[in-house]
Design a protein around this motif. Structure first.
Motif, PDB file in Angstrom:
ATOM      1  N   GLU A 152       7.576   5.844   6.936  1.00  0.00           N
ATOM      2  CA  GLU A 152       6.503   6.245   7.839  1.00  0.00           C
ATOM      3  C   GLU A 152       5.165   6.047   7.147  1.00  0.00           C
ATOM      4  O   GLU A 152       5.032   6.293   5.954  1.00  0.00           O
ATOM      5  CB  GLU A 152       6.634   7.713   8.247  1.00  0.00           C
ATOM      6  N   ILE A 153       4.199   5.595   7.927  1.00  0.00           N
ATOM      7  CA  ILE A 153       2.828   5.483   7.450  1.00  0.00           C
ATOM      8  C   ILE A 153       1.993   6.366   8.353  1.00  0.00           C
ATOM      9  O   ILE A 153       1.962   6.166   9.572  1.00  0.00           O
ATOM     10  CB  ILE A 153       2.317   4.025   7.492  1.00  0.00           C
ATOM     11  N   ARG A 187       5.494  -2.244  -1.328  1.00  0.00           N
ATOM     12  CA  ARG A 187       4.191  -1.679  -0.940  1.00  0.00           C
ATOM     13  C   ARG A 187       3.145  -2.770  -0.745  1.00  0.00           C
ATOM     14  O   ARG A 187       2.321  -2.682   0.164  1.00  0.00           O
ATOM     15  CB  ARG A 187       3.755  -0.635  -1.959  1.00  0.00           C
ATOM     16  N   LEU A 242       3.498  -4.228   2.667  1.00  0.00           N
ATOM     17  CA  LEU A 242       2.922  -3.390   3.724  1.00  0.00           C
ATOM     18  C   LEU A 242       1.421  -3.615   3.899  1.00  0.00           C
ATOM     19  O   LEU A 242       0.868  -3.324   4.954  1.00  0.00           O
ATOM     20  CB  LEU A 242       3.199  -1.906   3.447  1.00  0.00           C
ATOM     21  N   THR A 243       0.774  -4.146   2.865  1.00  0.00           N
ATOM     22  CA  THR A 243      -0.669  -4.389   2.969  1.00  0.00           C
ATOM     23  C   THR A 243      -0.995  -5.771   3.514  1.00  0.00           C
ATOM     24  O   THR A 243      -2.119  -6.013   3.941  1.00  0.00           O
ATOM     25  CB  THR A 243      -1.382  -4.207   1.606  1.00  0.00           C
ATOM     26  N   TRP A 291      -0.586  -0.891   6.242  1.00  0.00           N
ATOM     27  CA  TRP A 291      -0.953   0.158   5.292  1.00  0.00           C
ATOM     28  C   TRP A 291      -2.221  -0.235   4.563  1.00  0.00           C
ATOM     29  O   TRP A 291      -2.372  -1.348   4.078  1.00  0.00           O
ATOM     30  CB  TRP A 291       0.190   0.374   4.301  1.00  0.00           C
ATOM     31  N   ARG A 336      -3.275   1.446   1.856  1.00  0.00           N
ATOM     32  CA  ARG A 336      -3.102   2.070   0.536  1.00  0.00           C
ATOM     33  C   ARG A 336      -3.738   3.456   0.451  1.00  0.00           C
ATOM     34  O   ARG A 336      -3.792   4.043  -0.612  1.00  0.00           O
ATOM     35  CB  ARG A 336      -3.605   1.178  -0.600  1.00  0.00           C
ATOM     36  N   ALA A 353      -3.472   5.771   3.546  1.00  0.00           N
ATOM     37  CA  ALA A 353      -2.694   6.602   4.468  1.00  0.00           C
ATOM     38  C   ALA A 353      -1.422   7.090   3.779  1.00  0.00           C
ATOM     39  O   ALA A 353      -0.877   6.420   2.900  1.00  0.00           O
ATOM     40  CB  ALA A 353      -2.339   5.803   5.722  1.00  0.00           C
ATOM     41  N   LEU A 358       2.226   7.682   2.897  1.00  0.00           N
ATOM     42  CA  LEU A 358       3.432   6.874   2.990  1.00  0.00           C
ATOM     43  C   LEU A 358       4.601   7.800   2.690  1.00  0.00           C
ATOM     44  O   LEU A 358       4.569   8.531   1.692  1.00  0.00           O
ATOM     45  CB  LEU A 358       3.342   5.772   1.925  1.00  0.00           C
ATOM     46  N   SER A 359       5.624   7.808   3.546  1.00  0.00           N
ATOM     47  CA  SER A 359       6.750   8.703   3.301  1.00  0.00           C
ATOM     48  C   SER A 359       8.073   8.032   3.649  1.00  0.00           C
ATOM     49  O   SER A 359       8.113   7.063   4.404  1.00  0.00           O
ATOM     50  CB  SER A 359       6.593  10.006   4.085  1.00  0.00           C
TER      51      SER A 359
END
Length: 105
Positions: free
Chosen positions: A7-8, A34, A37-38, A48, A50, A52, A54-55
């Motif tokens: 989750e973001i 990661r 995600l960017t 993302w 970097r 927010a 991140l879970s």
């Protein structure tokens, strides 16, 4: 195999399967993942920034089904159940090449 969801900022964006929570956490914390995600965007914005939150959590039944469905229809004959296989739960495009990578709803 267990299923996990990333989750973001509280929004489920990707799911994958892993042997256990420890291995899922290792994948989730990997810099390569990661970085991905960017460079992927959804709805015109990077997934993302970097900043927010991140879970990682256990996937819901529906999210796990999305992973299984995508895996069944994967056209890579060399992929095995042991390979990393991430299913995005939101439409994504690669910012680097501008092409849609996958669209999962």
């Amino acid at each position: 195999m267990d299923y996990f969801t990333v989750e973001i900022a509280g929004r489920a964006v990707a799911s994958f399967r892993s042997e256990n929570h420890e291995e899922a956490t290792h994948f989730f914390e990997a810099e390569d993942f990661r970085d991905d995600l960017t460079v992927l965007e959804s709805e015109g914005k990077p997934l993302w920034d970097r900043k927010a939150a991140l879970s990682l959590r256990k996937a819901t039944t529906e999210e796990a089904s999305e992973v299984e469905h995508a895996y069944e229809f994967d056209d890579d004959p060399e992929r095995t159940i042991e390979d990393e296989f991430v299913v995005f739960l939101v439409p994504v495009a690669d910012l680097i090449d501008g092409e849609d990578d996958t669209v999962e709803d």
